[in-house]
Each structure stands twice: as structure tokens, then as C-alpha cells.
Write a protein that holds these residues in place. Structure first.
Motif, PDB file in Angstrom:
ATOM      1  N   GLY A 148      41.576  34.672  37.867  1.00 11.88           N
ATOM      2  CA  GLY A 148      41.069  35.314  39.068  1.00 11.88           C
ATOM      3  C   GLY A 148      41.514  34.670  40.361  1.00 11.88           C
ATOM      4  O   GLY A 148      42.659  34.230  40.506  1.00 11.88           O
ATOM      5  N   ALA A 149      40.585  34.604  41.315  1.00  7.50           N
ATOM      6  CA  ALA A 149      40.884  34.169  42.674  1.00  7.50           C
ATOM      7  C   ALA A 149      41.293  32.699  42.714  1.00  7.50           C
ATOM      8  O   ALA A 149      40.836  31.870  41.921  1.00  7.50           O
ATOM      9  N   TRP A 150      42.165  32.390  43.690  1.00  9.05           N
ATOM     10  CA  TRP A 150      42.620  31.014  43.842  1.00  9.05           C
ATOM     11  C   TRP A 150      41.617  30.186  44.634  1.00  9.05           C
ATOM     12  O   TRP A 150      41.243  29.100  44.208  1.00  9.05           O
ATOM     13  N   GLY A 151      41.197  30.662  45.779  1.00 13.85           N
ATOM     14  CA  GLY A 151      40.288  29.905  46.623  1.00 13.85           C
ATOM     15  C   GLY A 151      39.057  30.717  47.000  1.00 13.85           C
ATOM     16  O   GLY A 151      38.927  31.896  46.665  1.00 13.85           O
ATOM     17  N   ALA A 152      38.149  30.074  47.734  1.00 13.16           N
ATOM     18  CA  ALA A 152      36.890  30.716  48.113  1.00 13.16           C
ATOM     19  C   ALA A 152      37.124  31.946  48.981  1.00 13.16           C
ATOM     20  O   ALA A 152      36.431  32.968  48.833  1.00 13.16           O
ATOM     21  N   ASP A 153      38.076  31.891  49.885  1.00 14.92           N
ATOM     22  CA  ASP A 153      38.378  33.057  50.723  1.00 14.92           C
ATOM     23  C   ASP A 153      38.886  34.216  49.886  1.00 14.92           C
ATOM     24  O   ASP A 153      38.553  35.377  50.153  1.00 14.92           O
ATOM     25  N   ASP A 154      39.704  33.904  48.889  1.00 17.69           N
ATOM     26  CA  ASP A 154      40.231  34.953  48.019  1.00 17.69           C
ATOM     27  C   ASP A 154      39.106  35.593  47.206  1.00 17.69           C
ATOM     28  O   ASP A 154      39.048  36.821  47.050  1.00 17.69           O
ATOM     29  N   LEU A 155      38.204  34.751  46.688  1.00 16.70           N
ATOM     30  CA  LEU A 155      37.071  35.284  45.938  1.00 16.70           C
ATOM     31  C   LEU A 155      36.209  36.174  46.822  1.00 16.70           C
ATOM     32  O   LEU A 155      35.745  37.237  46.389  1.00 16.70           O
ATOM     33  N   GLU A 156      36.002  35.775  48.050  1.00 16.68           N
ATOM     34  CA  GLU A 156      35.193  36.596  48.959  1.00 16.68           C
ATOM     35  C   GLU A 156      35.846  37.946  49.201  1.00 16.68           C
ATOM     36  O   GLU A 156      35.169  38.983  49.231  1.00 16.68           O
ATOM     37  N   ARG A 157      37.158  37.954  49.361  1.00 19.88           N
ATOM     38  CA  ARG A 157      37.850  39.236  49.550  1.00 19.88           C
ATOM     39  C   ARG A 157      37.714  40.116  48.308  1.00 19.88           C
ATOM     40  O   ARG A 157      37.506  41.320  48.410  1.00 19.88           O
ATOM     41  N   GLN A 158      37.857  39.504  47.133  1.00 18.16           N
ATOM     42  CA  GLN A 158      37.712  40.276  45.900  1.00 18.16           C
ATOM     43  C   GLN A 158      36.275  40.743  45.718  1.00 18.16           C
ATOM     44  O   GLN A 158      36.012  41.919  45.436  1.00 18.16           O
ATOM     45  N   GLN A 159      35.341  39.830  45.877  1.00 24.89           N
ATOM     46  CA  GLN A 159      33.941  40.125  45.602  1.00 24.89           C
ATOM     47  C   GLN A 159      33.377  41.180  46.546  1.00 24.89           C
ATOM     48  O   GLN A 159      32.620  42.061  46.118  1.00 24.89           O
ATOM     49  N   SER A 160      33.766  41.111  47.800  1.00 29.41           N
ATOM     50  CA  SER A 160      33.205  42.074  48.761  1.00 29.41           C
ATOM     51  C   SER A 160      33.602  43.499  48.404  1.00 29.41           C
ATOM     52  O   SER A 160      32.798  44.432  48.528  1.00 29.41           O
ATOM     53  N   LYS A 161      34.828  43.689  47.931  1.00 20.99           N
ATOM     54  CA  LYS A 161      35.253  45.025  47.518  1.00 20.99           C
ATOM     55  C   LYS A 161      34.489  45.485  46.276  1.00 20.99           C
ATOM     56  O   LYS A 161      34.063  46.646  46.179  1.00 20.99           O
ATOM     57  N   ILE A 162      34.354  44.600  45.302  1.00 22.08           N
ATOM     58  CA  ILE A 162      33.656  44.954  44.070  1.00 22.08           C
ATOM     59  C   ILE A 162      32.196  45.302  44.357  1.00 22.08           C
ATOM     60  O   ILE A 162      31.659  46.281  43.821  1.00 22.08           O
ATOM     61  N   VAL A 163      31.561  44.532  45.203  1.00 23.36           N
ATOM     62  CA  VAL A 163      30.163  44.793  45.556  1.00 23.36           C
ATOM     63  C   VAL A 163      30.013  46.163  46.214  1.00 23.36           C
ATOM     64  O   VAL A 163      29.122  46.948  45.878  1.00 23.36           O
ATOM     65  N   GLU A 164      30.900  46.465  47.155  1.00 24.86           N
ATOM     66  CA  GLU A 164      30.830  47.770  47.821  1.00 24.86           C
ATOM     67  C   GLU A 164      31.043  48.905  46.820  1.00 24.86           C
ATOM     68  O   GLU A 164      30.393  49.955  46.894  1.00 24.86           O
ATOM     69  N   ALA A 165      31.957  48.692  45.875  1.00 20.95           N
ATOM     70  CA  ALA A 165      32.241  49.740  44.898  1.00 20.95           C
ATOM     71  C   ALA A 165      31.073  49.947  43.943  1.00 20.95           C
ATOM     72  O   ALA A 165      30.676  51.089  43.668  1.00 20.95           O
ATOM     73  N   ILE A 166      30.514  48.858  43.424  1.00 22.19           N
ATOM     74  CA  ILE A 166      29.393  48.995  42.486  1.00 22.19           C
ATOM     75  C   ILE A 166      28.199  49.648  43.179  1.00 22.19           C
ATOM     76  O   ILE A 166      27.588  50.589  42.643  1.00 22.19           O
ATOM     77  N   SER A 167      27.871  49.169  44.348  1.00 23.15           N
ATOM     78  CA  SER A 167      26.752  49.760  45.081  1.00 23.15           C
ATOM     79  C   SER A 167      27.037  51.223  45.404  1.00 23.15           C
ATOM     80  O   SER A 167      26.162  52.077  45.329  1.00 23.15           O
ATOM     81  N   GLY A 168      28.303  51.505  45.734  1.00 24.80           N
ATOM     82  CA  GLY A 168      28.673  52.865  46.114  1.00 24.80           C
ATOM     83  C   GLY A 168      28.604  53.867  44.984  1.00 24.80           C
ATOM     84  O   GLY A 168      28.520  55.080  45.231  1.00 24.80           O
ATOM     85  N   THR A 169      28.639  53.417  43.728  1.00 24.05           N
ATOM     86  CA  THR A 169      28.489  54.351  42.615  1.00 24.05           C
ATOM     87  C   THR A 169      27.101  54.958  42.588  1.00 24.05           C
ATOM     88  O   THR A 169      26.893  56.018  41.994  1.00 24.05           O
ATOM     89  N   GLU A 170      26.115  54.282  43.217  1.00 25.70           N
ATOM     90  CA  GLU A 170      24.698  54.662  43.191  1.00 25.70           C
ATOM     91  C   GLU A 170      24.150  54.714  41.775  1.00 25.70           C
ATOM     92  O   GLU A 170      23.144  55.357  41.502  1.00 25.70           O
ATOM     93  N   ALA A 171      24.832  54.043  40.853  1.00 25.46           N
ATOM     94  CA  ALA A 171      24.378  54.014  39.470  1.00 25.46           C
ATOM     95  C   ALA A 171      23.271  52.981  39.300  1.00 25.46           C
ATOM     96  O   ALA A 171      23.226  51.966  40.006  1.00 25.46           O
ATOM     97  N   GLU A 172      22.384  53.264  38.344  1.00 19.99           N
ATOM     98  CA  GLU A 172      21.294  52.331  38.037  1.00 19.99           C
ATOM     99  C   GLU A 172      21.667  51.345  36.944  1.00 19.99           C
ATOM    100  O   GLU A 172      21.099  50.254  36.866  1.00 19.99           O
ATOM    101  N   VAL A 173      22.603  51.709  36.074  1.00 17.27           N
ATOM    102  CA  VAL A 173      23.086  50.812  35.020  1.00 17.27           C
ATOM    103  C   VAL A 173      24.610  50.828  35.082  1.00 17.27           C
ATOM    104  O   VAL A 173      25.221  51.894  35.082  1.00 17.27           O
ATOM    105  N   VAL A 174      25.222  49.635  35.139  1.00 19.05           N
ATOM    106  CA  VAL A 174      26.673  49.538  35.271  1.00 19.05           C
ATOM    107  C   VAL A 174      27.210  48.568  34.226  1.00 19.05           C
ATOM    108  O   VAL A 174      26.768  47.417  34.152  1.00 19.05           O
ATOM    109  N   GLY A 175      28.147  49.041  33.421  1.00 15.40           N
ATOM    110  CA  GLY A 175      28.844  48.182  32.475  1.00 15.40           C
ATOM    111  C   GLY A 175      30.114  47.643  33.100  1.00 15.40           C
ATOM    112  O   GLY A 175      30.890  48.398  33.686  1.00 15.40           O
ATOM    113  N   LEU A 176      30.340  46.345  32.976  1.00 11.62           N
ATOM    114  CA  LEU A 176      31.489  45.685  33.600  1.00 11.62           C
ATOM    115  C   LEU A 176      32.430  45.139  32.544  1.00 11.62           C
ATOM    116  O   LEU A 176      31.999  44.640  31.500  1.00 11.62           O
TER     117      LEU A 176
END
Length: 918
Positions: free
Chosen positions: A550-578
Motif C-alpha cells: 500500500g501507501a509509502w508515507g502518511a501523506d500517501d495513506l491520507e490521500r488513499q484513505q480520504s477517497k475510500i472513505v468518501e466512496a464507502i460513505s457515498g454508497t449509503e450502504a449499511e453493510v459493506v464487504g471489503l
């Protein structure tokens, strides 16, 4: 035929591998479900390197009687080969041909290994330093230099990570290679030779005349076939029209002759490496009738000396030598070979073709180099994976992208034929340059901007004409001048982005999401890890050297994580398999640590306590295991106000079917509504999340099976995994007393392939096929399909209300992902959901099964009469319209809702009994 790039600033004859160089062959050079990540792994050669490979020995038209591999020692000391090996694999096969090496490669010298001989054609090789029996292909394959003697077991891009591999070259559409793409293909008269040492096969090696050089011999330069030298203008060149130069066959009837001809300049490539221009006979073009059209009236003029002296619209006379350069007819014009005509010859009208771009090769040949203006609906974007490298956008002829055969038909002869036919429906939109932006990141990429996203599935409109061209084994539409900006390129791409998913109905939603190697353990903190770097030399994500992905540094993880968080929340799903989330236990950390970190980030966005996750540590421990079998794993997260887990996680561990994949993880959930004494429970369901074996490498059974280009590698493994999942889940659900179960995840199998048929045979339905048949979750090798699925058993299927593929990733360029941050001076990374992964989320709507009248929102019951389950509006709690009357054994729902029937559709009307409307 058409334009061939004449250099890109790296090497005067550097061969360019386009999007489709290996496309539409087998679809395996990257790993669906695992790769592409950011870039493929790279072998960076040390002092001893493979410098040349030739496989056409002795064949018809061969340059030499034997195959060979040449090694080079770039150090200042001799290197012993004792104990080393040279190993060979076919384009799609594994390493099963090995030569044990011995001897010494002198400092700064070469070492020639003579391999198998063919039918005696060609010249004999110089006296070799060592001989072996490997019989290589004349068009492509894989050679690996290893410092060990045993057969390498790797296949695909994983070989670049094998510590026993010292150097690796895959060429000619090989599945195994170093870097982003294999080296160019060869024929019996050409080899691939190293010109750079970056570890990227596609740019480190060029195709050209073989130059076998044993140790002690003086090496000659290896180049591509020579460009005709600027000819002296003879006193009496042959006068010929452009049509006469082109002829009506594959090659010019005037090849090798010096001609003089006239035409109107329709395209100029003074920059970008093509070094020439196109001229066309005045008065030609317009509406085309292939029944009367005999041949092309345009030709490419290769002329570095005069390209700066012409402009589009000029009338010119040129004198030069006719040649076929990589099957492209051209006239090479020297400094004295251009004459500007004082009077205009006339105008050229762009071709228009009723019925769209032709698929017949002879018809395409007849319009080579001619000016062409596509019509509305003629093309759809089907591939953007390699656009960031060479400025090529894959276009499908027609109004939809090319589809994976396995997504629309069961494997077999018909599917194989369909798969093979797809190649003729692909055309590349080319930027009129030969620049490799991967090697020149300071130069702005073509086509790709944040203002005008170029996405798979988008329609393409043309406001300016293009030039029909053929090069690198692919038909193209070249811009008439090198690409500069989206505002001036004359091409309009439809914006197909949707920031919210389509409605799926129901009062509960399930989703699956492959999160593309989300690791909270960072590469920069882990000894041995090596990074991919951006144009500033900064690490972005892990390339190899350790178990992390995965990510190399903390900034990279933040860039990755922020997109994933927006996407998961945006599904409006109550149960999500990852899928593809870090297996923290395997890294010596707390079980589920990465999942907990992601959930904490979701709660920071959506409110404390909104999300929780299914714990797996205890379930693994009960089976004597410390985490799963891979460094990536599956996980399940959920909204605490909507569902409650019942019991602990269920894990299919220890089954040999999953020895090469991630174990399925399941959990029983009970829908809940309200709180405290007023809380109402719905009907429980069992949900599993899965990640089957990828297509990227073979399983043990592959060697015994006939090749299947539709299903690819490891199809037996995936079939066995489907059978194991089916048996285990039914037994587990029965033990837990649950009738309804859903299987979600990345099955690495398209919708109609054998693993999915296993479920259909037992009455399961596929959510995407039933509710969103035109949708897809993944784009690979210029074709689209769904590797991701939600499968419902017959009982659970009655609860489904809808489903959708939320296309936020599969359609996007990889340059939108966090791992490509600042990989080019044009940065496509943006906050938000787009490019959060390489797979799209799949979202299912279902009836929670609450008792009649169990809701606490009066509006939910509007328009529902009797004792049917209260309908829910189109959004959670928003009640934007009529509810869905689902009965589900609770009586009749006689409202204006939709009842899902077993005819794989929705039937408007009353929902009676179990909501069936057959």
C-alpha cells in the motif's frame, strides 16, 4: 500503411508499445483484482544484464540459424556464471526451459548463449560462449536470468518481485515482464536489444536487426530497421500521383523508387517525434462509397529537414524515395525535396463514412493517411489504462465499450470467437506524438485533464478531422497536429461521472468494494520496502522488497484513505464487504487493525459510532490460526443503527481450495430499527465477502487444460473456490438457522464464467445481471465486465429491490489514484470518490423484513394498505415517493410499490404473499 513514430527523445528509434500492443490477446498481463496497482513491479538489472534476445533462428526469413541470448557485464570486474541459469517461458506459459550457465563474462564485455536452431535458414551465429537447447518463439516470449539453477515458479508480474530473478525481459505481448508492459514483438528477422537500464521492458528494449556478439568480439550498434537516408534528388524522378504511390495492395508498387508527387498538406508533425507531414490529392474526400473507392489518395512524408517549412493547407510538390516502414507507405524527403507551389491545388474534404469506421482490413487500407471526420456515435472510449504513457485513447467502434466475452456469454467456442473478434473493433485515438510520458513526466500528458475527464464508456464527438493511420499493429486516428490542450484538440468526451449511485430501493443496502491494497502499515517505516516514486523523486506506494502493498508515507495513506472513505460513505450502504485490505495479523499487529483505522476515519466523517466492523481475531484463533493466509484479506463493516451482528464472524479457513486465495469471511446480521424497548428487528441474513484467485497466474491444473482465452489462468482454482464457498455457506447458514444469504466480493470471474454458473445452477441470482445488466465493475485490456458480484440464494433473492454498479473507478484513468500523485506535471489526483480504487462498488437494495407496522416513520407507510411491509422512499429516511410493497410473508402490500419478481425484473402493481409477481 501509416505513420510510425520516428523517435521520442530517448533513443532515435525507440519502439513505442501502445495501449493495444498486448491488448485483446488474453487479458492477463496485469492481475484483475490485484493489479494494476500503481505500476507493475520492476526488475532493475545489476551489473549483469540481458542485452539482447532473438527467437527466430532458422525459421523462414530468419537472420540467423539459431536463437540466442546475449548477456552484458557493465561492471569493471569479471563475473562468473557458475550456478546461474537462463530460463525461458512462452508468452502465456511458465518457466520450463532452462540452461545451466557456466563460464565468465568479462568486465565490460558480452557473453553469447547459442540456443536451438530451426530449419537452417539464415546465417550461422558467431562462435558462441555457451550453447543450450531452448527453443524460443520468433514473435515473443520471456527470458529470465537467475542466480539459481532450479526452475522459477513465478508467472506474470510477480516474477519481477522474485529475488531469484536477476534480469527479466518479456517481449511481444508476453504476460510475464518487468515494468508496465512487455518489450515490442519481433519477427524472424529481428531481435529485442537493450538501450536503457530502468527495468521497464517496454522502453528498455527496441526491436531491430540482431547483433549477436560473443565475448571478445567488437559489438556493432543494434538499431531498428534503418530509415532510408535522405536521397539525392535525381535528375529524372518518376512522376506519380499519390494514388499510384499508395497502390491498392499492402505495399507500394513503387517501393524503392524516387518519385515526385503533389498534394495538399493535411497534417503537420513538426514536434513530438513524428518528424513529417501528410499530403493528400486535392478534390478527394467527402462521403465515401467503398464500392467505388479504390485506394488511398494520401501519404505520409517523412522529412525532418522540411517539416518546419510547411503548414496545413499548403500546396506542395515533394521529391523523395518511396519505402515501407513497418508496413507504412511513406516518401522520405531530404532538404532539397520540397517545393511550395505558387497556386493552390484545391481543397481536401474530410472523409465521412456512413455506417461508421470499417472493420474490413482492405477498406481500412484504402483510406490510410486520409483526412477523416467521424460522425456522432461512431466511437466510444473503451480503454484509458495506457493513455498516460503514450497519449493513446482506446476507442470502440460503435456506441458502447468493448465487452469481455465471459461477461455476456458462457465459455465455449462462441465466446472464444467473440473474444477474438473484439480486436478488430478497437481503434486508437493518438496524440500525434511519440513521447513516452512515463519517461518524460515533466511533459504534460495528452488528453488527460481534470477539466475534461476521459472515461471508459464515454461517447466521443469530433469537431475537427483526424488522419487515419496504422502503426505498431494497430489502426489509429491521429490528430492533425501534435496534441496541445483539451480546448484545441477538436475532440469532445462525454462526462459520464456521477457523484452519487443510482437508487436501488429497499430499506437496507449491501455493498462490496475492493479497496486496492489499503495498508495502514507504511512502506517508509518498514525495513526492506522499496517505493514507486513520482516526478519529484518522492515515494508514493510500495513497489516491493517487503510484504506491504500500500501507501509509502502518511501523506500517501491520507490521500488513499480520504477517497475510500468518501466512496464507502457515498454508497449509503449499511453493510459493506471489503477486499484487498491489510491483514494486520499477518504483519505481527493487532488483528483487524487496518479495518479499525478505516472505520475510525468513517466515523470521523459520518459521526462517532456510525460505523463498526466485524472482528475476526477470535474466529481465526478458534481454528488455530493467526490471521488469514495472505497479507491482504477480506473485511466487513456496518452501520450500527441499521444492523446488529449476530454471533461471531464465520471464516472458511483450512480448505485447500483457498490455498491460493483469501478465505471467505461471513457474518449473520439482523436489521434493526429504533432503540431500546422500542427497537424492532427484521429478518436475519448471512453475508459473506470473497476474493477468489486472480487470472494473473496459473494454477496446477492449468497445464492439463486446453487454453481458454475467455476465462484465463487459474479457472480451476476459481471453480473449486466457488464450489467450496457454496457448500460451506449452506452448511454454516443451516447451523446458524438463517435462510437468506448473500455472497459478495471480487470473484475474479466475469458474469457468465464457470464459477458463477455454479451458483446459478443452485438457483442463485447475480445482482448486476438482474438489475443492472449494462453495468460493469472493471476495465481491462480495452474490454469491460464485472469481476465483482453480489449473489443471492433463492430465499434472499425475494428480498432484493434493486442493484447498481457505481462507476467511480473502473472507467477512470489510473492517474486519478493516490499512487499516481504527481506522476506527471499534470496531476489528476482530486479529492472525492473518483479513482478511489480500480474496481467499482456494487450496491444492493433489500427489504429488511421488519414486522408489519414496525417502522417509526409515519411517512414510510404512505400509499401502503393492508398488512404488507411499509414501503420505503428512494432515500433512507427521505421518503421521496411511493414505497416498495414487499409482503415477504406478511400479507399483501397493495400500495403503489414495485414488486420484484423472479422474471429478473420489476413488476409494477400489488405485491402479494412473498412479493412475487410472476
Amino acid at each position: 500503411m501509416s505513420i510510425r513514430p520516428h523517435g521520442d527523445g530517448l533513443h532515435p528509434r525507440l519502439t513505442r508499445v501502445g495501449i493495444a500492443a498486448a491488448a485483446l490477446t488474453l487479458g492477463l498481463s496485469a492481475l484483475p483484482g490485484i493489479a494494476p496497482i500503481a505500476q507493475a513491479a520492476v526488475v532493475t538489472p545489476g551489473d549483469l544484464q540481458i542485452s539482447e534476445a532473438y527467437g527466430g533462428g532458422g525459421n523462414s526469413g530468419a537472420s540467423f540459424q539459431s536463437d540466442f541470448v546475449e548477456l552484458r557485464n557493465t561492471s569493471e570486474a569479471d563475473i562468473s556464471l557458475d550456478g546461474w541459469s537462463l530460463q525461458y517461458a512462452s508468452k502465456t506459459g511458465t518457466f520450463n526451459n532452462t540452461v545451466s550457465l557456466s563460464g565468465t563474462v568479462p568486465a565490460g564485455g558480452t557473453f553469447l548463449i547459442e540456443l536451438a536452431s530451426g530449419n537452417g535458414n539464415g546465417e550461422p551465429l558467431p562462435a558462441a560462449d555457451l550453447t543450450g537447447g531452448i527453443n524460443a518463439s520468433g514473435s515473443g516470449g520471456v527470458f529470465a536470468l537467475s542466480d539459481a539453477e532450479g526452475n522459477l515458479e513465478c508467472h506474470g508480474t510477480t516474477c519481477a518481485e522474485d529475488p531469484a530473478v536477476v534480469d527479466l525481459v518479456g517481449w511481444g505481448a508476453a504476460e510475464t515482464f518487468s515494468g508496465d508492459a512487455p518489450a515490442p514483438g519481433t519477427d524472424n528477422a529481428t531481435s529485442v536489444s537493450r538501450v536503457e537500464v530502468t527495468g521497464e521492458n517496454s522502453t528498455d528494449f527496441v526491436e531491430g536487426a540482431p547483433t549477436p556478439t560473443p565475448s571478445g568480439a567488437e559489438e556493432t550498434d543494434s538499431e531498428d530497421p534503418e530509415e532510408p537516408e535522405d536521397p539525392e534528388v535525381p535528375a529524372d524522378p518518376t512522376e506519380a500521383s499519390i494514388a499510384e504511390i499508395q497502390g491498392t495492395g499492402e505495399a507500394s508498387p513503387l517501393e524503392g523508387e524516387t518519385v515526385v508527387t503533389e498534394g495538399v498538406v493535411t497534417a503537420v508533425y513538426a514536434t513530438g517525434g513524428l518528424d513529417g507531414y501528410v499530403i493528400q490529392t486535392p478534390g478527394t474526400g467527402g462521403a465515401l462509397d467503398f464500392s467505388t473507392h479504390t485506394g488511398s489518395t494520401a501519404v505520409f512524408v517523412y522529412s525532418p529537414d522540411t517539416v518546419g517549412d510547411v503548414a496545413i493547407g499548403d500546396s506542395v510538390r515533394v521529391t523523395g524515395e518511396v519505402s515501407e516502414y513497418y508496413e507504412s507507405t511513406q516518401v522520405t524527403v531530404g532538404a532539397g525535396g520540397l517545393e511550395q507551389l505558387p497556386e493552390p491545388l484545391g481543397e481536401v474534404e474530410p472523409l465521412t463514412i456512413e455506417g461508421g469506421f470499417p472493420t474490413e482490413e482492405t477498406e481500412r487500407e484504402s483510406i490510410e493517411h486520409m483526412l477523416y471526420l467521424p460522425g456522432e456515435g461512431d466511437f466510444t472510449v473503451t480503454d484509458v489504462y495506457g493513455t498516460n504513457q503514450y497519449g493513446e485513447v482506446g476507442l470502440a467502434i460503435g456506441d458502447e465499450p468493448l465487452k469481455q466475452a465471459g461477461d455476456i456469454m458462457e465459455p465455449g467456442e462462441e465466446a472464444t470467437a467473440y473474444f477474438e473478434q473484439q480486436a478488430q473493433n478497437l481503434v486508437l485515438l493518438d496524440d500525434g506524438k511519440s513521447t513516452n510520458f512515463s519517461s518524460n513526466p515533466e511533459q504534460p500528458m495528452s488528453w488527460l485533464t481534470t477539466e475534461e475527464p476521459v472515461r471508459v464508456g464515454a461517447s466521443v464527438g469530433f469537431t475537427e478531422p483526424t488522419v487515419v493511420a496504422y502503426s505498431f499493429d494497430q489502426w489509429r486516428l491521429n490528430t492533425t497536429t501534435p496534441w496541445e490542450s483539451a480546448e484545441t484538440d477538436g475532440v469532445d468526451f462525454e462526462n459520464t461521472r456521477s457523484a452519487t449511485p443510482d437508487e436501488v430501493g429497499g430499506d437496507l443496502q449491501l455493498a462490496t468494494f475492493n479497496v486496492l491494497n489499503y495498508f495502514t502499515t507504511l512502506g517508509e517505516d518498514t525495513p526492506g520496502c522499496e517505493p514507486y516514486t513520482n516526478l519529484h523523486g518522492e515515494g508514493t506506494n510500495v513497489r516491493g522488497g517487503c510484504d506491504l502493498r500500500g501507501a509509502w508515507g502518511a501523506d500517501d495513506l491520507e490521500r488513499q484513505q480520504s477517497k475510500i472513505v468518501e466512496a464507502i460513505s457515498g454508497t449509503e450502504a449499511e453493510v459493506v464487504g471489503l477486499m484487498e485490505i491489510e491483514n494486520s495479523a499477518r504483519l505481527g499487529e493487532e488483528p483487524d487493525e487496518a479495518t479499525a483505522t478505516l472505520v475510525a476515519a468513517l466515523n470521523e466523517r459520518d459521526g462517532e459510532g456510525t460505523w463498526d466492523y466485524v472482528r475476526t481475531g477470535e474466529a481465526y484463533a478458534e481454528q488455530g490460526l493467526d490471521g488469514g493466509s495472505d497479507v491482504i484479506t477480506n473485511a466487513i463493516i456496518y452501520r450500527t443503527a441499521a444492523v446488529a451482528p449476530q454471533g461471531q464472524a464465520q471464516i472458511l479457513a483450512g480448505d485447500e481450495a483457498f490455498d491460493n486465495a483469501r478465505e471467505p469471511i461471513g457474518q449473520v446480521f439482523v436489521p434493526v430499527q429504533g432503540s431500546g424497548e422500542e427497537q424492532v428487528e427484521g429478518e436475519p441474513f448471512f453475508f459473506t465477502v470473497n476474493h477468489f484467485k486472480s487470472k494473473g497466474s496459473q494454477d496446477a491444473e492449468d497445464a492439463e487444460l486446453e487454453e481458454d482465452p475467455v476465462q484465463g489462468n487459474a479457472r480451476t482454482s476459481r471453480l473449486q473456490q466457488a464450489e467450496a464457498l457454496l457448500s460451506w455457506s449452506e452448511e454454516t447458514a443451516a447451523e446458524l438457522g438463517v435462510e437468506d444469504f448473500f455472497h459478495g466480493g471480487d470473484f475474479n470471474a466475469y458474469t457468465q464464467e464457470d464459477p458463477l454458473q455454479t451458483f446459478y445452477d443452485q438457483g442463485y441470482i447475480d445482482l448486476g445481471e438482474t438489475y443492472d445488466p449494462e453495468g460493469w465493475s472493471y476495465s481491462y485490456d480495452g474490454m469491460v465486465g464485472s469481476l465483482d458480484h453480489v449473489l443471492a440464494n433463492p430465499a434472499a433473492a425475494e428480498r432484493l429491490t434493486g442493484g447498481t454498479h457505481w462507476q467511480i473507478n473502473g472507467a477512470e484513468s489510473v492517474m486519478t489514484q493516490y499512487s499516481r500523485y504527481h506522476n506527471n506535471t499534470v496531476d489528476l489526483y482530486e479529492d472525492g470518490v473518483f479513482g478511489s480504487s480500480d474496481h467499482d462498488p456494487i450496491i444492493a437494495g433489500l427489504d429488511a423484513g421488519f414486522p408489519a407496522g414496525g417502522g417509526d416513520d409515519e411517512d414510510d407507510q404512505d400509499d401502503d394498505e393492508g398488512s404488507g411491509h411499509p414501503g420505503k422512499g428512494h432515500g433512507k429516511g427521505h421518503d421521496k415517493g411511493h414505497g416498495n410493497g414487499h409482503g415477504k410473508g406478511h400479507g399483501n402490500g397493495n400500495g403503489n410499490g414495485n414488486a420484484h419478481g423472479h422474471d429478473k425484473g420489476k413488476a409494477n402493481g400489488n405485491a402479494k404473499g412473498h412479493g412475487k409477481d410472476d
